[in-house]
Design an enzyme around this catalytic site. Structure first.
Site, PDB file in Angstrom:
ATOM      1  N   CYS A   1     159.186  -9.580  39.935  1.00 32.83           N
ATOM      2  CA  CYS A   1     158.374  -9.048  41.086  1.00 32.83           C
ATOM      3  C   CYS A   1     156.903  -8.974  40.734  1.00 32.83           C
ATOM      4  CB  CYS A   1     159.045  -7.930  41.806  1.00 32.83           C
ATOM      5  SG  CYS A   1     158.933  -6.630  40.749  1.00 32.83           S
TER       6      CYS A   1
ATOM      7  N   HIS B   1     158.386   1.552  36.834  1.00 34.91           N
ATOM      8  CA  HIS B   1     159.186   2.668  37.589  1.00 34.91           C
ATOM      9  C   HIS B   1     158.560   3.804  38.002  1.00 34.91           C
ATOM     10  CE1 HIS B   1     162.764   0.482  37.099  1.00 34.91           C
ATOM     11  NE2 HIS B   1     163.106   0.903  36.059  1.00 34.91           N
TER      12      HIS B   1
ATOM     13  N   CYS C   1     154.190   0.608  39.373  1.00 37.92           N
ATOM     14  CA  CYS C   1     153.937  -0.228  40.436  1.00 37.92           C
ATOM     15  C   CYS C   1     153.130   0.332  41.724  1.00 37.92           C
ATOM     16  CB  CYS C   1     155.198  -0.731  41.040  1.00 37.92           C
ATOM     17  SG  CYS C   1     155.060  -1.982  42.406  1.00 37.92           S
TER      18      CYS C   1
ATOM     19  N   HIS D   1     168.637   6.940  38.781  1.00 38.58           N
ATOM     20  CA  HIS D   1     167.738   5.668  38.662  1.00 38.58           C
ATOM     21  C   HIS D   1     166.349   6.444  38.231  1.00 38.58           C
ATOM     22  CE1 HIS D   1     165.185   2.343  38.855  1.00 38.58           C
ATOM     23  NE2 HIS D   1     165.923   1.664  39.042  1.00 38.58           N
TER      24      HIS D   1
ATOM     25  N   GLU E   1     163.400   5.604  38.720  1.00 32.63           N
ATOM     26  CA  GLU E   1     162.308   5.525  39.857  1.00 32.63           C
ATOM     27  C   GLU E   1     162.693   6.847  40.698  1.00 32.63           C
ATOM     28  OE1 GLU E   1     161.861   1.977  42.432  1.00 32.63           O
ATOM     29  OE2 GLU E   1     161.389   3.439  44.020  1.00 32.63           O
TER      30      GLU E   1
ATOM     31  N   CYS F   1     160.657  -1.682  49.245  1.00 34.92           N
ATOM     32  CA  CYS F   1     159.910  -2.953  48.733  1.00 34.92           C
ATOM     33  C   CYS F   1     160.384  -4.407  48.999  1.00 34.92           C
ATOM     34  CB  CYS F   1     159.858  -3.087  47.446  1.00 34.92           C
ATOM     35  SG  CYS F   1     158.955  -4.621  46.720  1.00 34.92           S
TER      36      CYS F   1
ATOM     37  N   SER G   1     171.829  -5.882  34.446  1.00 37.95           N
ATOM     38  CA  SER G   1     170.748  -5.832  35.680  1.00 37.95           C
ATOM     39  C   SER G   1     171.627  -5.716  37.198  1.00 37.95           C
ATOM     40  CB  SER G   1     169.932  -6.927  35.687  1.00 37.95           C
ATOM     41  OG  SER G   1     169.339  -7.530  36.858  1.00 37.95           O
ATOM     42  N   SER G   2     171.355  -4.641  37.763  1.00 34.00           N
ATOM     43  CA  SER G   2     172.438  -4.427  38.933  1.00 34.00           C
ATOM     44  C   SER G   2     171.862  -5.402  40.133  1.00 34.00           C
ATOM     45  CB  SER G   2     172.310  -3.039  39.435  1.00 34.00           C
ATOM     46  OG  SER G   2     170.967  -2.714  39.460  1.00 34.00           O
TER      47      SER G   2
ATOM     48  N   SER H   1     164.256  -9.011  36.565  1.00 35.19           N
ATOM     49  CA  SER H   1     163.970  -8.736  35.290  1.00 35.19           C
ATOM     50  C   SER H   1     163.853  -9.953  34.380  1.00 35.19           C
ATOM     51  CB  SER H   1     164.618  -7.556  34.520  1.00 35.19           C
ATOM     52  OG  SER H   1     166.166  -7.850  34.748  1.00 35.19           O
TER      53      SER H   1
HETATM   54 FE1  F3S Z   1     158.616  -4.408  41.868  1.00 30.99          FE
HETATM   55 FE2  F3S Z   1     157.108  -2.904  42.673  1.00 30.99          FE
HETATM   56 FE3  F3S Z   1     158.606  -3.861  44.565  1.00 30.99          FE
HETATM   57  S1  F3S Z   1     158.107  -2.789  40.714  1.00 30.99           S
HETATM   58  S2  F3S Z   1     160.444  -4.358  43.270  1.00 30.99           S
HETATM   59  S3  F3S Z   1     156.951  -4.996  43.405  1.00 30.99           S
HETATM   60  S4  F3S Z   1     158.211  -1.660  44.119  1.00 30.99           S
END
Ligand code: F3S
Length: 301
Positions: A13, A76, A98, A126, A128, A212, A240-241, A284
């Site tokens: 992403c 994160h 992010c 998690h 984050e 997001c 990776s979940s 990822s």
């Molecule tokens: Fe990726 Fe940021 Fe969204 S890390 S999943 S663009 S919150």
């Protein structure tokens, strides 16, 4: 020849791409580079970065032992305490949090300063969510299921009625709650949890849907490709979940869905009847791995 559809949203992403780029940029400059936690959950990328001199800091205590180089905060994000600790080292600090996660930090910081009790809808284990929790100066509750939300509402009601008699309880009627979500939380589940929280009519609840779109968009696209595909390939790391979730969604739509880590796991024998082959990848999965799979699939079908 089969038609091969590669999902536009396959792979990194925006936030992860940005963070990974920053690490490679720093590694190019040379010197000792540290990332606070692995930059992404992909063994190949972490190994490649290790070969370029990038080291992973596993916990807060290790920060004290770093005497030189650069420390990078991954997408994160981290708690305020860790953020301050990293900046306090006086070393070069690169914040690759992010911007969508950073926005949640700001909401939590501001709302808690206004006295709101913070509710995070997400997984408490998690990183984050742990980072977000650390930006609050007021109590924080993490809810990850409808059951936990129902328990929390019961607690709010009990505290509310008790507080009517004993005015000094913290969760008195009128306590303000600010609800945010982990960026990758499922939107439907979030709405269900918010609906339960809204049952308490006497409390002031301010809800911010901070999910997001990247995850949702990737899932929606994967689902629509899988619906048309005769064979579907999901590329992602073993642990990776979000990739596992993609696989589950695709498998529901297309019985011939395969979960692989790299092209080496491709073990497909074309029947000759495949007309459409779909490919997607978890958040990822690097571009390079996706391209390799694409090339092998092209060669086989
Ligand atoms: Fe990726 Fe940021 Fe969204 S890390 S999943 S663009 S919150």
């Amino acid at each position: 020849m089969a038609e091969i559809i590669l999902a536009k949203t396959a792979g990194f992403c925006f936030g992860v791409e940005r963070a990974v780029e920053k690490v490679y940029e720093e590694a190019e400059k040379g010197g000792v580079i540290h990332t606070y936690g692995p930059i992404i959950h992909n063994e190949e990328v972490v190994r490649d970065l290790h070969d370029r001199g990038v080291r992973v800091i596993e916990n807060e205590e290790e920060i004290d032992q770093i005497k030189e180089g650069t420390i990078i905060i991954r997408s994160h994000g981290v708690s305020r305490q860790i953020d301050e600790k990293i900046r306090g080292t006086g070393l070069n600090c690169v914040d690759a949090t992010c911007p969508f996660v950073k926005r949640i930090h700001r909401i939590v910081e501001n709302k808690s300063a206004e006295g709101y009790h913070i509710v995070i809808v997400g997984n408490p284990d998690h990183p984050e969510v742990q980072g977000i929790m650390g930006w609050s100066s007021t109590p924080v509750t993490v809810l990850r299921s409808k059951e936990e939300a129902a328990d929390f509402v019961r607690h709010m009601k009990e505290q509310g009625s008790l507080a009517s008699a004993q005015k000094d309880l913290p969760d008195a009627p009128g306590t303000k709650y600010c609800v945010v979500a982990q960026t990758t939380f499922n939107a439907n589940k979030f709405e269900e949890i918010v609906a339960i929280l809204n049952e308490t009519s006497y409390n002031n609840i301010c809800c911010m849907n901070t999910i997001c779109n990247a995850t949702h968009e990737r899932q929606k696209e994967a689902e629509s490709i899988a619906r048309r595909a005769d064979l579907m390939i999901v590329i992602g790391g073993r642990s990776s979940s979000n990739s596992a979730k993609l696989y589950e969604i695709c498998k529901r739509e297309c019985g011939h869905t395969y979960f692989i880590q790299t092209w080496r796991d491709l073990n497909l024998s074309p029947t000759g009847y495949e007309q459409i082959i779909g490919i997607t990848a978890g958040a990822s999965t690097p571009k390079k791995i996706i391209e390799e799979v694409l090339n092998h699939v092209r060669a086989d079908f």
